[in-house]
Design an enzyme around this catalytic site. Structure first.
Site, short mmCIF file in Angstrom:
data_model
loop_
_atom_site.label_atom_id
_atom_site.label_comp_id
_atom_site.label_asym_id
_atom_site.label_seq_id
_atom_site.Cartn_x
_atom_site.Cartn_y
_atom_site.Cartn_z
N LYS A 177 4.70 2.49 -2.58
CA LYS A 177 4.58 1.78 -3.87
C LYS A 177 4.17 2.76 -4.96
CE LYS A 177 3.00 -2.31 -1.55
NZ LYS A 177 1.81 -2.78 -0.87
N GLN B 102 -4.27 -4.66 -0.56
CA GLN B 102 -3.37 -4.60 0.59
C GLN B 102 -3.89 -5.46 1.76
OE1 GLN B 102 -0.29 -2.93 0.79
NE2 GLN B 102 -0.18 -4.10 2.69
N ASP C 230 0.87 -9.57 -6.90
CA ASP C 230 1.37 -10.04 -5.61
C ASP C 230 1.70 -11.53 -5.68
OD1 ASP C 230 1.72 -8.10 -3.67
OD2 ASP C 230 -0.39 -8.08 -3.06
#
Ligand code: NDP
Length: 283
Positions: free
Chosen positions: A50, A94, A117
């Site tokens: 990412k 994460q 997200d």
């Protein structure tokens, strides 16, 4: 019949290129903060990918890498600081987190406008209500992008989604319903699954079961989207038995090179959208 392969890698590269051009033309500097707790090797690879992608597009991106023994309070303190930091446009933590940390508490602590997200309850609720302000989770958003690129219309299509997780199945069911599909969501307690999947115009496999979907589960000419990322003897494979199913489907995504690359591209797309909304508010 042999299916046309949907090239997610190419679609993602095209999308990233367009974003990079927009960022360069406007002289923008969107910034993504990625928080990682512990040393899960897969998570480390995902986050470095990412970051690499973000930097290559002219965005800023740092990985805030905390040790495995970090407490929930310490993690929430960092999220709180990043929430307050005006430089940070997108903020993600994460998953999975170490077992001693409650993921819901962490996800809920991220400001909705920075929740790139789209996992927080505010954005999930907006999506559920078909509100265009929703920040949509990257994987389902990437799947919709591929479907809209390949199919002239989604309205009236019967979509069967195998999997009801918060990050794939549930948000995807809302997205497809919002596009006027007829949506069936299957899960581990679903009975007669192959009978259901044979009715699908669009079949999405997101169950984490290597090569579970077989040729005789698929209607002739159907569009098959394979979200699964599994390893068999070190080799990547999806939830669909690709070699068999491609002989019956009309369109199919491969693993790797299908949905996976779209997820990173859509996370960065969300970061850029978050940035634009935030600078708009400052004007
Ligand atoms: P989860 O484990 O959170 O959810 C799996 C879902 O599949 C659950 O709803 C479960 O049902 C259902 N399921 C499991 N076994 C069966 C079965 N035999 N029949 C029918 N349904 C079943 O997984 P995720 O949603 O997080 O991920 C799914 C897959 O997608 C994984 O392989 C993951 O690695 C991959 N993935 C890929 C991404 C990408 O970018 N390509 C991003 C995210 C995930 P129940 O709810 O009843 O337990």
């Amino acid at each position: 019949m042999t299916a046309k392969i949907i090239d997610g890698k190419a679609a993602a590269a095209e999308l990233r290129q367009k974003l990079a051009e927009r960022i360069a033309a406007r002289g923008d500097k969107p910034y993504l903060a990625v928080v990682l707790v512990g040393d899960d090797p897969a998570s480390l690879i995902y986050d470095r990918n990412k970051q690499k992608a973000a930097l290559s597009m002219g965005m800023g991106c740092d990985i805030y890498h905390l040790p495995e023994q970090t407490t929930q309070a310490e993690l929430l303190e960092l999220v709180g600081k990043l929430n307050e930091d005006e430089k940070v446009n997108g903020l993600m933590v994460q998953m999975p987190l170490p077992a001693h940390i409650d993921p819901s508490a962490v996800i809920e602590s991220i400001r909705p406008e920075k929740d790139v997200d789209g996992f927080g309850p505010y954005n999930a609720g907006l999506l559920h209500e078909n509100d265009p302000r929703a920040m949509v989770a990257a994987t389902p958003k990437g799947i919709l992008y591929l479907l809209q690129k390949e199919l002239p219309s989604l309205a009236g299509k019967h979509a069967v989604i195998i999997g009801r997780s918060k990050i794939v199945g549930r948000p995807l069911s809302s997205l497809l319903l919002n596009c006027d599909c007829t949506v069936t969501v299957a899960h581990s307690k679903t009975q007669n699954l192959p009978e259901l999947t044979r009715q699908a115009d669009i079949l999405v496999a997101a169950c984490g079961r290597p090569r579970m979907v077989k040729k005789d589960w698929v209607k002739e000419g159907a569009t098959v989207i394979d979200v699964g990322i599994n390893r068999i003897d070190g080799k990547l494979c999806g939830d669909v038995d690709f070699d068999e199913v491609k002989e019956r489907a009309g369109l199919i995504t491969p693993v790797p090179g299908g949905v996976g690359p779209m997820t990173v591209a859509m996370l960065l797309d969300n970061t850029y959208s978050a940035y634009l909304k935030q600078i708009d508010k400052l004007k």
